[in-house]
Design a protein around this motif. Structure first.
Motif, mmCIF file in Angstrom:
data_model
loop_
_atom_site.group_PDB
_atom_site.id
_atom_site.type_symbol
_atom_site.label_atom_id
_atom_site.label_comp_id
_atom_site.label_asym_id
_atom_site.label_seq_id
_atom_site.Cartn_x
_atom_site.Cartn_y
_atom_site.Cartn_z
ATOM 1 N N SER A 100 -11.021 23.211 27.403
ATOM 2 C CA SER A 100 -12.314 23.244 27.607
ATOM 3 C C SER A 100 -13.037 22.118 28.123
ATOM 4 N N ALA A 101 -14.216 22.610 29.205
ATOM 5 C CA ALA A 101 -15.109 21.303 29.224
ATOM 6 C C ALA A 101 -15.653 20.473 28.216
ATOM 7 N N ALA A 102 -15.984 21.344 27.164
ATOM 8 C CA ALA A 102 -16.646 20.722 26.117
ATOM 9 C C ALA A 102 -15.474 19.673 25.458
ATOM 10 N N ASP A 103 -14.298 19.752 25.595
ATOM 11 C CA ASP A 103 -13.430 18.700 25.188
ATOM 12 C C ASP A 103 -13.106 17.483 25.836
ATOM 13 N N LEU A 104 -13.846 17.377 26.914
ATOM 14 C CA LEU A 104 -13.584 16.294 27.686
ATOM 15 C C LEU A 104 -14.776 15.260 27.633
ATOM 16 N N ASP A 105 -14.328 13.970 27.840
ATOM 17 C CA ASP A 105 -15.472 12.937 27.996
ATOM 18 C C ASP A 105 -15.026 12.240 29.258
ATOM 19 N N PHE A 106 -16.047 11.469 29.910
ATOM 20 C CA PHE A 106 -15.845 10.835 30.979
ATOM 21 C C PHE A 106 -16.203 9.651 30.919
ATOM 22 N N ALA A 107 -15.286 8.549 31.338
ATOM 23 C CA ALA A 107 -15.690 7.104 31.267
ATOM 24 C C ALA A 107 -14.577 6.404 32.275
ATOM 25 N N ASN A 108 -15.231 5.538 32.933
ATOM 26 C CA ASN A 108 -14.356 4.374 33.598
ATOM 27 C C ASN A 108 -13.590 5.140 34.588
ATOM 28 N N GLY A 109 -14.135 6.276 35.227
ATOM 29 C CA GLY A 109 -13.668 7.015 36.155
ATOM 30 C C GLY A 109 -12.558 8.280 35.763
ATOM 31 N N ARG A 110 -12.596 8.369 34.443
ATOM 32 C CA ARG A 110 -11.578 9.275 34.106
ATOM 33 C C ARG A 110 -11.943 10.365 32.967
ATOM 34 N N TYR A 111 -11.558 11.659 33.447
ATOM 35 C CA TYR A 111 -11.607 12.755 32.448
ATOM 36 C C TYR A 111 -10.717 12.580 31.326
ATOM 37 N N VAL A 112 -11.246 12.445 29.845
ATOM 38 C CA VAL A 112 -10.234 12.280 28.779
ATOM 39 C C VAL A 112 -10.454 13.524 28.021
ATOM 40 N N VAL A 113 -9.378 13.933 27.388
ATOM 41 C CA VAL A 113 -9.440 14.939 26.208
ATOM 42 C C VAL A 113 -9.603 14.331 25.175
ATOM 43 N N LYS A 114 -10.675 14.762 24.488
ATOM 44 C CA LYS A 114 -11.212 13.864 23.344
ATOM 45 C C LYS A 114 -9.934 13.825 22.315
ATOM 46 N N GLY A 115 -9.873 12.584 21.800
ATOM 47 C CA GLY A 115 -8.705 12.625 20.562
ATOM 48 C C GLY A 115 -7.314 12.123 21.015
ATOM 49 N N THR A 116 -7.176 12.150 22.471
ATOM 50 C CA THR A 116 -5.879 12.330 22.878
ATOM 51 C C THR A 116 -5.670 11.279 24.039
#
Length: 770
Positions: free
Chosen positions: A565-581
């Motif tokens: 889900s898009a809600a599970d993603l964070d964006f930082a330093n040019g990357r989309y990261v699945v939260k907690g992984t």
């Protein structure tokens, strides 16, 4: 501003001669053009004989005002500033591309020759015979306003183009009537020439199949230029492709369609081949719109404690023979009303501004665009008030500056200053300049036979706003991005700064971003150009907003790629990261995966953003020395402390400050368009006569930034392009007056040339002896 400096992307291209300026464009089959200009300041055209010119070998066509009339070309519009104090709109002044029936200033284009070579065009111009019936003329705004003055235009009775008032007259009259002390100062901000490094030039090509034009010319952004050409020709604006890759200086005078531009465009259509015209430096001096040109009177009232209670402003503006695009605006609402109170608290203000037409070259915005006029008058008033009241000039400023905790501050004329810390600026400048130690330096200079003076000036000025800006960001198959903006670069460093702003949001290498300013091959955008220190505020904020939108778009697309889900993603330093992984995908990889075989990229973004204007401010201090025997002046020290909001590239901001300071120094020390009062002829028509500032005039500079972020735009920026000119003119004026005071000189007109300084000192000595 001593932080580590990065280089500019533009520099290598420009300093190695790889820039592409207007004269560098050559089109297949192009012809060359030259203009015949009026040698009279005011005359009816009895006849124009072009037979000999047209018969010269190599000449293709000779154009006159009759061709302009036959094409039904209109005169460019001046900006609408609403009804004046008499309820009347700006009085239109028709200005055909080539004079029709009458000439109104020396240098006005009368005829144009199109030939196979430039030499043939220039030779043919000399063969055109014009019979004139000379008319009486006026060369000053004061003369133009006299009851029996010669009239320039039937549409402007009394030579009055516009009459403007702002503030509260009754309140101001009452405040001045009840003031404990009243001081009055009258100053002239002399005409000066913008003199960009690149003289005016234009090449136009017409495509009959599409009824469209490619126009190569200097601009400060193609949006306004397209609109102006559309109005002048009646052709839709999207049929004008404006090319301006590199521009050798703008300064406000490259932001409109000049008569020559319109004539070249028409000629290209009539002859069916590209037409190229490159002006000379003399043509630039005589026909490029001039700056300043104002006689200003200020009356300041103070109470018994030295608090400002009221200010009356009376401006008489020399507009020249015609109203330029923005000349009326900058002499009414853009500076006189927007910053009428400068950086001080004054409860009652009334401004009365009369824009007069004269038989001189038109005037327009020039670096500072009215702001140096406001600060020059204000800061001379404050120093004069200090002299009259006996209050120390620094203390008088302290008592009257707007306190930091009163920002945002609404002025009596309706402006809202977004943020600032005037007292902090003043304290920082005094410390950096060692104000307290000045008397020791003055005494040392006196021992050497020199007059040494110190001057201080405070200012706040409007910047930014002026409509919304639309930008586009597109993804390319090779992994690079193109940034499109209607900004008009002429040395400001956009190619470096804008990609850095977008790269920071996207978390990618700025080297992969390519800025395309006013690119006619790019997306169709709406907006305006680069002027009024608005570019970072408006264009930069829009590009940042576009980058943020890309990140938001990418989150949904990345979620699909990662099956979350898009809600599970964070964006930082040019990357989309699945939260907690540690599961992630970079924006670059996502863009590569989504690259289509045809059509737009799903991450391509177009954004339009409108932001409010901001108000940069500053405190400047200068010291000068004058040799009383020769009249020679030297600027020995200059300290500038500026609040231009958040600084995104210190090297570029410092360059902007130095450039503005140098142009202010030029106005103070010698620049002056001088006309013969009887004939209207420009007497300073070359660099043999017009004094340009040289490198040795630039003093030791100490530049300090003391930013208060602007809440008016997402970047917290305020603008820096005008600050040097706005601050240096009053600062140096006050320093000169301080230096001359021991010699008994009370008044001297700018520019402070050696001859004027020497004469003023001699006259004062003579008055004492007498």
């Amino acid at each position: 501003m001593s932080a580590h400096f990065k280089g500019r992307r533009e520099d290598r291209r420009l300093i190695t001669g790889q820039g592409r300026f207007t004269a560098d464009w050559d089109l297949p089959g192009q012809t060359r053009a030259a203009f015949l200009r009026s040698d009279r300041a005011h005359a009816d055209i009895v006849s124009i004989d072009t037979v000999a010119a047209a018969a010269l070998p190599g000449v293709i066509r000779v154009l006159t005002g009759a061709d302009i009339a036959a094409a039904a070309m209109k005169s460019p519009l001046a900006m609408n500033i609403g009804p004046g104090s008499d309820g009347v709109l700006l009085r239109a002044t028709e200005r055909p591309a080539l004079a029709i029936g009458r000439v109104r200033f020396a240098g006005e284009p009368v005829a144009m020759v199109v030939a196979e070579t430039e030499a043939a065009a220039l030779e043919a111009v000399e063969l055109i015979a014009v019979e004139y019936d000379e008319l009486p003329l006026v060369t000053t705004a004061a003369d133009a306003s006299q009851p029996n003055a010669p009239q320039l235009h039937e549409t402007a009775p009394g030579n009055l183009a516009f009459e403007f008032q702002c503030g509260d007259k009754a309140a101001t009259d009452a405040a001045l009537a009840g003031a404990a002390r009243v001081v009055k100062v009258t100053l002239e901000a002399q005409r000066i020439a913008g003199n960009p490094m690149e003289p005016k030039a234009c090449t136009a090509a017409y495509d009959k199949a599409t009824d469209s034009y490619d126009v190569y010319m200097q601009t400060q952004g193609m949006g306004d230029i397209q609109t102006a050409f559309a109005y002048v020709t009646g052709v839709p604006r999207d049929r004008f492709r404006i090319h301006a890759h590199d521009v050798g200086g703008g300064f406000g005078i490259r932001n409109e369609v000049y008569p020559e531009n319109a004539a070249v465009v028409l000629a290209a259509k009539l002859v069916g081949r590209p037409v190229k015209w490159v002006g000379t430096r003399s043509e630039t001096l005589v026909s490029d719109h001039h700056g300043r040109g104002a006689e200003m009177t200020g009356t300041l009232g103070l109470d018994a404690d030295g608090r400002f209670v009221g200010l009356r402003l009376d401006w008489l503006i020399d507009m020249g023979a015609y109203c330029s695009n923005a000349g009326p605006l900058i002499n009414t609402v853009a500076a006189p009303r927007a910053m009428a109170s400068n950086i001080y608290k004054v409860p009652a203000i009334h401004g009365h501004h009369k824009l007069m037409l004269t038989n001189l070259t038109p005037t327009c915005p020039y670096r500072g665009a009215g702001r140096p006029n406001v600060t020059y008058l204000w800061e001379r008033l404050v120093d004069e008030a200090a002299r009259v009241t006996g209050i120390d000039r620094i203390e008088l400023r302290r008592r009257n500056v707007i306190p930091k905790d009163e920002f945002p501050y609404k002025t009596p004329t309706g402006s809202v200053y977004d943020s600032g810390d005037p007292a902090g600026l003043l304290d920082a400048a005094l410390a950096a300049a060692d104000w307290k130690g000045f008397e020791t330096r003055r005494a040392e200079a006196k021992a050497r036979g020199r007059l040494r003076g110190i001057g201080c000036a405070l200012f706040i000025e409007p910047s930014g706003a002026v409509g919304a800006e639309e930008i586009a960001i597109t993804f390319r198959a090779d992994g690079t991005l193109a940034l499109y903006s209607l900004a008009g670069p002429s040395g400001q460093g956009y190619e470096t700064v804008y990609p850095e702003i977008v790269a920071k949001v996207l978390g990618i290498d700025a080297g992969k971003l390519d800025l395309r300013c006013s690119d006619p091959t790019g997306p169709t955008l709406t907006g305006t150009g680069s002027f009024g220190s608005r570019s970072l505020i408006s264009h930069g904020s829009a590009l940042q907003a576009g980058a943020i939108e890309i990140v938001a778009k990418g989150k949904d697309l990345a979620a699909k790629q990662l099956e979350v889900s898009a809600a599970d993603l964070d964006f930082a330093n040019g990357r989309y990261v699945v939260k907690g992984t540690d599961v992630s995908i970079s924006l670059a990889d996502l863009a590569k995966k989504l690259t289509p075989t045809s059509g737009p990229h799903p991450l391509d973004t177009t954004t339009k953003l409108a932001v409010s204007g901001a108000f940069p401010s500053g405190a400047h201090i200068a010291e000068v020395e004058i040799d009383p025997d020769l009249g020679r002046m030297e600027i020995v020290r200059y300290v500038a402390v500026d609040d231009c909001g958040i600084v995104y590239n210190h090297k570029i901001v410092e360059g902007q400050m130095r450039g503005g300071l140098m142009q202010g120094i030029g106005q103070v020390m010698g620049e002056h368009c001088i006309y013969d009062r009887d004939s209207g002829q420009l007497l300073t028509g070359s660099f043999m006569d017009y004094i340009m500032p040289h490198a040795d005039a630039l003093p030791h500079l100490e530049l300090h930034d003391r930013p208060v972020p602007s809440p008016a735009n997402p970047l917290g920026a305020k603008g820096a392009g005008e600050a040097g000119a706005t601050g240096s003119v009053p600062t140096l004026a006050n320093a000169v007056y301080d230096a001359l005071a021991p010699a008994g000189v009370r008044e001297i007109a700018m520019p402070y040339t050696a001859q004027r300084l020497w004469s003023a000192i001699r006259a004062a000595k003579g008055a004492v002896r007498g």
